[in-house]
Write a protein that holds these residues in place. Structure first.
Motif, PDB file in Angstrom:
ATOM      1  N   UNK A  78       0.814  -1.222   0.000  1.00 56.49           N
ATOM      2  CA  UNK A  78       0.000   0.000   0.000  1.00 56.49           C
ATOM      3  C   UNK A  78       0.841   1.262   0.000  1.00 56.49           C
ATOM      4  N   UNK A  79       2.100   1.173   0.467  1.00 52.34           N
ATOM      5  CA  UNK A  79       2.984   2.338   0.554  1.00 52.34           C
ATOM      6  C   UNK A  79       4.411   1.942   0.182  1.00 52.34           C
ATOM      7  N   UNK A  80       5.155   2.896  -0.366  1.00 53.38           N
ATOM      8  CA  UNK A  80       6.597   2.740  -0.538  1.00 53.38           C
ATOM      9  C   UNK A  80       7.286   3.779   0.336  1.00 53.38           C
ATOM     10  N   UNK A  81       8.210   3.298   1.163  1.00 59.46           N
ATOM     11  CA  UNK A  81       9.004   4.188   2.013  1.00 59.46           C
ATOM     12  C   UNK A  81      10.451   3.716   1.967  1.00 59.46           C
ATOM     13  N   UNK A  82      11.362   4.602   1.744  1.00 55.79           N
ATOM     14  CA  UNK A  82      12.777   4.258   1.693  1.00 55.79           C
ATOM     15  C   UNK A  82      13.210   3.634   3.016  1.00 55.79           C
ATOM     16  N   UNK A  83      14.054   2.621   2.945  1.00 52.45           N
ATOM     17  CA  UNK A  83      14.441   1.875   4.149  1.00 52.45           C
ATOM     18  C   UNK A  83      15.148   2.746   5.179  1.00 52.45           C
ATOM     19  N   UNK A  84      15.835   3.794   4.734  1.00 55.46           N
ATOM     20  CA  UNK A  84      16.538   4.637   5.701  1.00 55.46           C
ATOM     21  C   UNK A  84      15.586   5.475   6.559  1.00 55.46           C
ATOM     22  N   UNK A  85      14.318   5.527   6.157  1.00 57.36           N
ATOM     23  CA  UNK A  85      13.326   6.274   6.928  1.00 57.36           C
ATOM     24  C   UNK A  85      12.551   5.398   7.915  1.00 57.36           C
ATOM     25  N   UNK A  86      12.769   4.095   7.867  1.00 56.69           N
ATOM     26  CA  UNK A  86      11.975   3.192   8.709  1.00 56.69           C
ATOM     27  C   UNK A  86      12.140   3.448  10.211  1.00 56.69           C
ATOM     28  N   UNK A  87      13.354   3.753  10.706  1.00 57.54           N
ATOM     29  CA  UNK A  87      13.443   4.049  12.149  1.00 57.54           C
ATOM     30  C   UNK A  87      12.547   5.214  12.560  1.00 57.54           C
ATOM     31  N   UNK A  88      12.496   6.254  11.737  1.00 57.06           N
ATOM     32  CA  UNK A  88      11.637   7.400  12.045  1.00 57.06           C
ATOM     33  C   UNK A  88      10.164   7.016  11.941  1.00 57.06           C
ATOM     34  N   UNK A  89       9.842   6.166  10.965  1.00 57.11           N
ATOM     35  CA  UNK A  89       8.463   5.685  10.818  1.00 57.11           C
ATOM     36  C   UNK A  89       8.038   4.911  12.063  1.00 57.11           C
ATOM     37  N   UNK A  90       8.881   3.998  12.499  1.00 59.36           N
ATOM     38  CA  UNK A  90       8.557   3.183  13.679  1.00 59.36           C
ATOM     39  C   UNK A  90       8.384   4.055  14.915  1.00 59.36           C
ATOM     40  N   UNK A  91       9.226   5.053  15.039  1.00 56.55           N
ATOM     41  CA  UNK A  91       9.136   5.949  16.191  1.00 56.55           C
ATOM     42  C   UNK A  91       7.807   6.706  16.191  1.00 56.55           C
ATOM     43  N   UNK A  92       7.407   7.179  15.015  1.00 57.22           N
ATOM     44  CA  UNK A  92       6.144   7.919  14.930  1.00 57.22           C
ATOM     45  C   UNK A  92       4.941   6.992  15.097  1.00 57.22           C
ATOM     46  N   UNK A  93       5.040   5.782  14.559  1.00 53.07           N
ATOM     47  CA  UNK A  93       3.940   4.831  14.696  1.00 53.07           C
ATOM     48  C   UNK A  93       3.708   4.458  16.159  1.00 53.07           C
ATOM     49  N   UNK A  94       4.767   4.452  16.940  1.00 49.25           N
ATOM     50  CA  UNK A  94       4.639   4.118  18.358  1.00 49.25           C
ATOM     51  C   UNK A  94       3.760   5.125  19.089  1.00 49.25           C
ATOM     52  N   UNK A  95       3.619   6.319  18.515  1.00 54.51           N
ATOM     53  CA  UNK A  95       2.796   7.356  19.141  1.00 54.51           C
ATOM     54  C   UNK A  95       1.405   7.452  18.501  1.00 54.51           C
ATOM     55  N   UNK A  96       1.162   6.646  17.476  1.00 52.23           N
ATOM     56  CA  UNK A  96      -0.106   6.728  16.753  1.00 52.23           C
ATOM     57  C   UNK A  96      -1.249   6.189  17.599  1.00 52.23           C
ATOM     58  N   UNK A  97      -2.415   6.745  17.370  1.00 60.23           N
ATOM     59  CA  UNK A  97      -3.596   6.342  18.124  1.00 60.23           C
ATOM     60  C   UNK A  97      -4.733   6.035  17.149  1.00 60.23           C
ATOM     61  N   UNK A  98      -4.730   4.810  16.635  1.00 61.03           N
ATOM     62  CA  UNK A  98      -5.797   4.401  15.755  1.00 61.03           C
ATOM     63  C   UNK A  98      -5.458   4.454  14.284  1.00 61.03           C
ATOM     64  N   UNK A  99      -6.395   3.977  13.478  1.00 59.63           N
ATOM     65  CA  UNK A  99      -6.226   3.811  12.035  1.00 59.63           C
ATOM     66  C   UNK A  99      -5.845   5.119  11.345  1.00 59.63           C
ATOM     67  N   UNK A 100      -6.561   6.187  11.624  1.00 58.74           N
ATOM     68  CA  UNK A 100      -6.321   7.459  10.934  1.00 58.74           C
ATOM     69  C   UNK A 100      -4.934   8.001  11.219  1.00 58.74           C
ATOM     70  N   UNK A 101      -4.471   7.867  12.464  1.00 60.32           N
ATOM     71  CA  UNK A 101      -3.124   8.321  12.807  1.00 60.32           C
ATOM     72  C   UNK A 101      -2.067   7.511  12.048  1.00 60.32           C
ATOM     73  N   UNK A 102      -2.285   6.208  11.971  1.00 58.22           N
ATOM     74  CA  UNK A 102      -1.341   5.335  11.259  1.00 58.22           C
ATOM     75  C   UNK A 102      -1.275   5.722   9.784  1.00 58.22           C
ATOM     76  N   UNK A 103      -2.437   5.909   9.171  1.00 62.25           N
ATOM     77  CA  UNK A 103      -2.473   6.277   7.759  1.00 62.25           C
ATOM     78  C   UNK A 103      -1.788   7.626   7.528  1.00 62.25           C
ATOM     79  N   UNK A 104      -2.035   8.580   8.399  1.00 60.02           N
ATOM     80  CA  UNK A 104      -1.428   9.900   8.268  1.00 60.02           C
ATOM     81  C   UNK A 104       0.101   9.805   8.349  1.00 60.02           C
TER      82      UNK A 104
END
Length: 267
Positions: free
Chosen positions: A112-138
């Motif tokens: 569903x998405x393409x994200x460069x592998x070097x950005x994954x640590x930042x993605x994981x960090x932000x996802x840890x703060x997500x609250x629900x489907x809409x936050x994850x998608x954003x």
């Protein structure tokens, strides 16, 4: 022969797949699958049913089970036909075990998405703060970009895929591919000829049945589990699985499997 430990593995694997696949519907938990490498077999089962599937430049996705005498299992007979390309794309992926890199994963709708592998640590960090489907998608939409299109191979043959894999039987698919006259069709036909003919036929029927609107994921998983047990606990001529595993996965170097049937047309 398959041990009882192997039988138990299949049972526990299918239970786990069903639990993970229904996280969103039952518990409002939006699973995110980060595909930063090889995604095959059981790895597909625990990740492909997620509402968010992220590929990177390192992703290689495939379901090559027909090579070892099995079929696209762990819910793949149900999930693949529900991709945007429908049953023809599902059959191409499931019968030929076509390997997809990022651009093709997005084209097929596997990712569903393409994200460069070097950005994954930042993605994981932000996802840890997500609250629900809409936050994850954003979050994922914010990091999403376009992959290297030089790796794309399927968009150019989209019409061929739909023309050939809309045939009414595995034998008809092969006949269509072999009469198509293109390099891609010829190579795909050659690949299909190298797979277990019995598995090609079983996989074709399983995906056609699971593609029906009346078939739920749970129903497909039950059918797949029963099929997996039949394949795993029987040898040639009723199943190519034990012989395929020994030849392709256990033997070093790998051997050419001696399948029960010489051709799809003989099944």
């Amino acid at each position: 022969e398959l041990s009882w430990a192997g039988v138990d593995f299949f049972y526990e694997e299918y239970q786990l797949v069903e639990i993970i696949a229904t996280l969103l519907g039952k518990h409002k938990i939006p699973q995110v699958s980060l595909w930063n490498g090889i995604v095959m077999g059981g790895g597909v089962g625990i990740s492909v049913h997620a509402p968010f599937r992220v590929c990177t430049e390192k992703t290689v996705f495939a379901m090559p089970e027909t090579k070892i005498g099995l079929f696209p299992d762990v819910g793949a007979t149900w999930a693949l036909p529900r991709l945007p390309g429908g049953l023809p794309v599902a059959l191409m992926l499931g019968l030929a075990g076509t390997r997809l890199k990022a651009a093709d994963c997005l084209w097929a709708g596997v990712a569903t998405h393409y994200i460069s592998s070097d950005k994954l640590p930042a993605v994981e960090q932000e996802l840890a703060q997500a609250n629900g489907y809409d936050d994850v998608k954003r979050c994922l939409d914010g990091f999403c970009s376009q992959p290297d299109q030089s790796t794309a191979t399927l968009v150019q043959v989209e019409a061929t895929i739909h023309r050939c894999f809309s045939a009414e039987s595995p034998a008809a698919v092969l006949k269509s591919l072999e009469s198509e006259g293109s390099a891609w069709a010829a190579q795909t036909a050659k690949t299909l000829r190298e797979m277990s003919p019995l598995s090609i036929c079983v996989s074709f029927r399983a995906m056609v049945e699971a593609a029906k609107d009346s078939c739920s994921l749970q129903e497909a998983l039950v059918k797949e589990y029963r099929l997996s047990q039949y394949c795993a606990q029987r040898d040639v001529p009723r199943s190519d699985f034990q012989r395929g595993v020994r030849a392709v996965l256990i033997a070093k170097p790998a051997e050419v499997p001696q399948y029960a049937h010489a051709r799809v047309e003989d099944v």
